[in-house]
Motif scaffolding. Structure first.
Motif, PDB file in Angstrom:
ATOM      1  N   THR A  67       0.856  -1.190   0.000  1.00 21.60           N
ATOM      2  CA  THR A  67       0.000   0.000   0.000  1.00 21.60           C
ATOM      3  C   THR A  67       0.889   1.237   0.000  1.00 21.60           C
ATOM      4  N   HIS A  68       0.471   2.246  -0.712  1.00 23.11           N
ATOM      5  CA  HIS A  68       1.252   3.482  -0.810  1.00 23.11           C
ATOM      6  C   HIS A  68       1.355   4.133   0.565  1.00 23.11           C
ATOM      7  N   PRO A  69       2.556   4.401   1.064  1.00 20.37           N
ATOM      8  CA  PRO A  69       2.717   4.958   2.420  1.00 20.37           C
ATOM      9  C   PRO A  69       2.044   6.319   2.562  1.00 20.37           C
ATOM     10  N   ASP A  70       1.421   6.542   3.706  1.00 21.60           N
ATOM     11  CA  ASP A  70       0.713   7.783   3.995  1.00 21.60           C
ATOM     12  C   ASP A  70       1.579   8.646   4.916  1.00 21.60           C
ATOM     13  N   ILE A  71       2.350   9.529   4.327  1.00 24.42           N
ATOM     14  CA  ILE A  71       3.255  10.385   5.109  1.00 24.42           C
ATOM     15  C   ILE A  71       2.456  11.395   5.924  1.00 24.42           C
ATOM     16  N   ASP A  72       1.321  11.843   5.385  1.00 23.25           N
ATOM     17  CA  ASP A  72       0.488  12.806   6.114  1.00 23.25           C
ATOM     18  C   ASP A  72      -0.036  12.194   7.414  1.00 23.25           C
ATOM     19  N   ALA A  73      -0.396  10.915   7.368  1.00 21.08           N
ATOM     20  CA  ALA A  73      -0.890  10.244   8.581  1.00 21.08           C
ATOM     21  C   ALA A  73       0.212  10.145   9.627  1.00 21.08           C
ATOM     22  N   ASN A 106       7.062   1.972  11.092  1.00 16.60           N
ATOM     23  CA  ASN A 106       7.414   0.629  10.629  1.00 16.60           C
ATOM     24  C   ASN A 106       6.771   0.319   9.286  1.00 16.60           C
ATOM     25  N   ASN A 107       5.517   0.725   9.140  1.00 15.60           N
ATOM     26  CA  ASN A 107       4.799   0.452   7.903  1.00 15.60           C
ATOM     27  C   ASN A 107       5.457   1.154   6.722  1.00 15.60           C
ATOM     28  N   PHE A 108       5.928   2.373   6.937  1.00 10.87           N
ATOM     29  CA  PHE A 108       6.603   3.078   5.840  1.00 10.87           C
ATOM     30  C   PHE A 108       7.795   2.283   5.345  1.00 10.87           C
ATOM     31  N   TYR A 109       8.657   1.841   6.287  1.00 14.23           N
ATOM     32  CA  TYR A 109       9.860   1.124   5.860  1.00 14.23           C
ATOM     33  C   TYR A 109       9.546  -0.287   5.379  1.00 14.23           C
ATOM     34  N   THR A 110       8.447  -0.868   5.874  1.00 13.90           N
ATOM     35  CA  THR A 110       8.017  -2.150   5.330  1.00 13.90           C
ATOM     36  C   THR A 110       7.626  -1.995   3.867  1.00 13.90           C
ATOM     37  N   MET A 111       6.841  -0.960   3.578  1.00 14.35           N
ATOM     38  CA  MET A 111       6.406  -0.727   2.197  1.00 14.35           C
ATOM     39  C   MET A 111       7.587  -0.345   1.305  1.00 14.35           C
ATOM     40  N   LYS A 112       8.500   0.431   1.846  1.00 11.49           N
ATOM     41  CA  LYS A 112       9.691   0.792   1.062  1.00 11.49           C
ATOM     42  C   LYS A 112      10.474  -0.458   0.692  1.00 11.49           C
ATOM     43  N   ASN A 113      10.700  -1.348   1.654  1.00 14.38           N
ATOM     44  CA  ASN A 113      11.459  -2.568   1.386  1.00 14.38           C
ATOM     45  C   ASN A 113      10.692  -3.519   0.473  1.00 14.38           C
ATOM     46  N   LEU A 114       9.379  -3.567   0.636  1.00 11.49           N
ATOM     47  CA  LEU A 114       8.561  -4.414  -0.218  1.00 11.49           C
ATOM     48  C   LEU A 114       8.620  -3.922  -1.665  1.00 11.49           C
ATOM     49  N   ALA A 115       8.525  -2.617  -1.854  1.00 14.11           N
ATOM     50  CA  ALA A 115       8.630  -2.038  -3.201  1.00 14.11           C
ATOM     51  C   ALA A 115      10.012  -2.287  -3.790  1.00 14.11           C
ATOM     52  N   CYS A 116      11.041  -2.187  -2.942  1.00 14.84           N
ATOM     53  CA  CYS A 116      12.411  -2.420  -3.397  1.00 14.84           C
ATOM     54  C   CYS A 116      12.575  -3.837  -3.929  1.00 14.84           C
ATOM     55  N   VAL A 117      12.137  -4.814  -3.147  1.00 16.08           N
ATOM     56  CA  VAL A 117      12.298  -6.213  -3.554  1.00 16.08           C
ATOM     57  C   VAL A 117      11.527  -6.493  -4.842  1.00 16.08           C
ATOM     58  N   ARG A 118      10.302  -6.029  -4.906  1.00 14.02           N
ATOM     59  CA  ARG A 118       9.482  -6.344  -6.078  1.00 14.02           C
ATOM     60  C   ARG A 118       9.981  -5.622  -7.325  1.00 14.02           C
ATOM     61  N   TYR A 119      10.530  -4.446  -7.156  1.00 15.63           N
ATOM     62  CA  TYR A 119      11.156  -3.792  -8.309  1.00 15.63           C
ATOM     63  C   TYR A 119      12.423  -4.534  -8.724  1.00 15.63           C
ATOM     64  N   LEU A 348      11.212  -6.925   6.856  1.00 15.53           N
ATOM     65  CA  LEU A 348       9.865  -6.404   6.675  1.00 15.53           C
ATOM     66  C   LEU A 348       9.198  -6.327   8.050  1.00 15.53           C
ATOM     67  N   ASN A 349       9.277  -5.166   8.674  1.00 20.20           N
ATOM     68  CA  ASN A 349       8.868  -5.014  10.075  1.00 20.20           C
ATOM     69  C   ASN A 349       7.431  -5.421  10.328  1.00 20.20           C
ATOM     70  N   ASP A 350       6.523  -5.058   9.439  1.00 22.88           N
ATOM     71  CA  ASP A 350       5.111  -5.364   9.688  1.00 22.88           C
ATOM     72  C   ASP A 350       4.853  -6.861   9.771  1.00 22.88           C
ATOM     73  N   TYR A 351       5.699  -7.638   9.125  1.00 15.14           N
ATOM     74  CA  TYR A 351       5.536  -9.089   9.115  1.00 15.14           C
ATOM     75  C   TYR A 351       6.594  -9.797   9.956  1.00 15.14           C
ATOM     76  N   GLU A 352       7.449  -9.002  10.619  1.00 19.45           N
ATOM     77  CA  GLU A 352       8.512  -9.546  11.473  1.00 19.45           C
ATOM     78  C   GLU A 352       9.297 -10.631  10.731  1.00 19.45           C
ATOM     79  N   SER A 353       9.585 -10.362   9.455  1.00 19.68           N
ATOM     80  CA  SER A 353      10.212 -11.377   8.605  1.00 19.68           C
ATOM     81  C   SER A 353      11.309 -10.765   7.750  1.00 19.68           C
ATOM     82  N   PRO A 354      12.461 -11.438   7.663  1.00 17.10           N
ATOM     83  CA  PRO A 354      13.472 -11.024   6.699  1.00 17.10           C
ATOM     84  C   PRO A 354      13.132 -11.579   5.320  1.00 17.10           C
ATOM     85  N   PHE A 355      13.683 -10.961   4.291  1.00 19.47           N
ATOM     86  CA  PHE A 355      13.559 -11.481   2.922  1.00 19.47           C
ATOM     87  C   PHE A 355      14.944 -11.538   2.304  1.00 19.47           C
TER      88      PHE A 355
END
Length: 558
Positions: A67-73, A106-119, A348-355
């Motif tokens: 999900t696109h990170p919500d910096i405003d939130a 945590n969610n921001f960096y989870t999404m950043k890392n998830l986007a990184c891996v998938r790219y 991936l902090n939200d999932y407490e899992s390394p990739f």
């Protein structure tokens, strides 16, 4: 990022214990105090009883939703906390809101890392390219918001209470306005960090665009374009260091890399590399012993099965990490033309899992690459990604390579390859470290593309490294651009990992036992203190380098 990683480590540990006990956040302080006391055994026992190390959000990688990170939130939540800091009677509410802030962080960096891996899995994927680019550039804003929040906490009447029960001394250590050691976040610093992220992103784009040219050894045209980015980064980072109240950017980088020693502490260590290891490297090269024919063609699937078949059964902790990785598909070791040519482990902090992400070479040395990254994976799995010391983390990756060689069938050729690779590691990474040190020490007038190329050529000659590209190919070393002053950790951490290798050679099982002991203690100590606590030698002493050189000379008959 590194400063906040400690905060996240503390909060993740706290949140994990809350979820395990099913208790309310307001009742958590007794658990908190027990967890961070010297005796962690009760907490560790509690975690072990839950299965999967206490993880309660277990998701297979292909089911993880981006999900696109919500910096405003995130910014709004920080404001919610700040608005309550003036009323001490709301301290429990502040802690609850801080919890929510950390979840967003945590969610921001989870999404950043998830986007990184998938790219990185498919560099033709425009969606994840855009999302990862957004996250990279937004990182500066996230850190600025976090810095301002922590500074506000430090300046509030709740400071002492929050520091004791929530931050574990972080406020006093990094955000104190009275002891002169902290720094104040500013709009100027935030803008500098945003610009730094943009430049790093520019480099990553160019690297991806020119990667085929790098493979073909074509650097001349690309050198001029990419070297200018490096020059701009150096100038910008000097300004960042000034904003952070540091004497130099090198000093700041050592701090942010979680090191418990300074660059000056490595003078004798680096001289020992030049005295004892570089001559061996030159001798091996002159005898044409650095022979890549020691590696043979091997499919990625075979390489992975070789590693998993070797490490399985070594230790229960390793088995648990391996089973978790395979079951939930938290790895990519396949080969693809559109795959990014790098290997790493992200948490991936939200999932407490390394990739684990590996780009195979198509040859048997891929076994070492996978083992290296799996060592990072084991650390991330068993320690919940909490290690904030690069050197400590690299001990586990490089140590896993040595454990693999000591337990792998028919490892003679690959061992020889590894020993020769060791010579290159010390010579080349020490060379790059000196290149960085000299580049950042240059005056603004001296800092030119031509001078950087010349410096690199001079250092290659000093370290006995072939200069096939006329001093131009340093632009392909991504760490110089995106992880400044990182490279020396490959040497320093290997010096500790090599001691594990020597232990295992002298007494089967002793290196593995020490490896697991280091893993168990690694989040409690800094790197050098960890080695001392566990009864190992200092990794940065000249005597350590001398002992490594003796083993290499013996193994390679030099």
């Amino acid at each position: 990022m590194q400063l906040k990683k400690r905060l996240v480590a503390l909060l993740l540990s706290l949140l994990m214990l809350v979820s395990l006990c099913g208790c309310d956040i307001y009742d958590v302080y007794d658990i908190y105090d027990a967890f961070f006391a010297e005796d962690d055994e009760n907490a560790a026992e509690l975690i072990s009883k839950t299965g999967n190390g206490g993880r309660d959000n277990i998701v297979s990688f292909d089911e993880m939703e981006y999900t696109h990170p919500d910096i405003d939130a995130l910014e709004a939540k920080a404001q919610d906390v700040e608005d309550m800091l003036g009323n001490f009677f709301k301290v429990k509410d502040v802690i609850s809101e801080l919890d929510k802030f950390v979840a967003l962080y945590n969610n921001f960096y989870t999404m950043k890392n998830l986007a990184c891996v998938r790219y990185d899995m498919d560099t033709q994927d425009e969606f994840y390219f855009e999302e990862y680019s957004f996250c990279v550039e937004a990182s500066g804003d996230v850190e600025y918001i976090t810095d301002e929040l922590l500074l506000a906490c430090s300046n509030s009447s709740m400071c002492d209470y929050l520091d004791k029960h929530f931050f574990d001394g972080l406020l006093e250590e990094r955000y104190s306005v009275t002891d002169g050691t902290g720094y104040t976040p500013s709009d100027e610093l935030a803008e500098l960090e945003r610009r730094e992220a943009e430049l790093e992103n520019d480099y990553s784009e160019l690297y991806a665009r020119y990667s085929d040219d790098f493979d073909d050894g074509r650097f001349k045209k690309q050198n001029g374009e990419i070297a200018k980015i490096y020059i701009e980064l150096i100038k910008l980072r000097h300004d960042i260091a000034e904003q952070r109240n540091m004497k130099s950017y090198e000093e700041l980088a050592y701090l942010d890399n979680g090191r418990d020693y300074a660059a000056d502490d490595l003078d004798g260590y680096i001289e020992a590399i030049k005295q004892f290891i570089v001559p061996l490297y030159k001798k091996a090269d002159s005898k044409k012993l650095y022979d890549r024919s020691l590696v043979s063609a091997m499919s990625p699937k075979t390489a992975l099965s070789t590693v998993t078949g070797t490490v399985e059964g070594l230790d229960k902790g390793i088995d648990d990490a391996l089973g978790y990785m395979l079951k939930y598909k938290l790895y990519d070791t396949g080969m693809s033309d559109s795959k990014y040519d790098q290997s790493y482990v992200l948490y991936l902090n939200d999932y407490e899992s390394p990739f684990m992400f590996c780009s195979p070479s198509g040859y048997s040395d891929t076994v070492l690459t996978i083992a290296h990254e799996f060592g990072h994976y084991v650390d991330g799995y068993l320690n919940y990604g909490l290690n904030d010391s690069i050197d400590t983390s690299e001990v586990f990756s490089q140590g896993m390579e040595y454990l693999l060689l000591c337990n792998m069938d028919d490892a003679e050729q690959l061992t020889r390859y590894k020993m020769l690779d060791e010579l290159e590691l010390y010579a080349y990474q020490a060379c790059l470290n000196e290149f960085e040190h000299e580049a950042y020490a240059m005056g603004e007038d001296e800092l030119t593309v031509e001078r950087l190329n010349s410096l690199y050529s001079e250092l290659l000659e000093e370290y006995g490294i072939s200069d096939d590209y006329k001093g131009l190919d340093w632009i392909s070393v991504t760490h110089l651009f995106t992880s400044p002053f990182y490279v020396i950790s490959y040497c320093v951490s290997d010096s500790a990992a090599f001691e594990l290798y020597n232990m295992e050679l002298n007494e089967s099982g002793s290196g593995l036992k020490m490896y697991m002991k280091l893993l168990a203690e690694s989040t409690n100590y800094g790197f050098l203190d960890l080695l001392e606590e566990c009864g190992m030698s200092s990794a940065i002493s000249a005597d350590t380098v001398k002992a490594i050189a003796a083993t290499l000379a013996d193994k390679l008959v030099l």
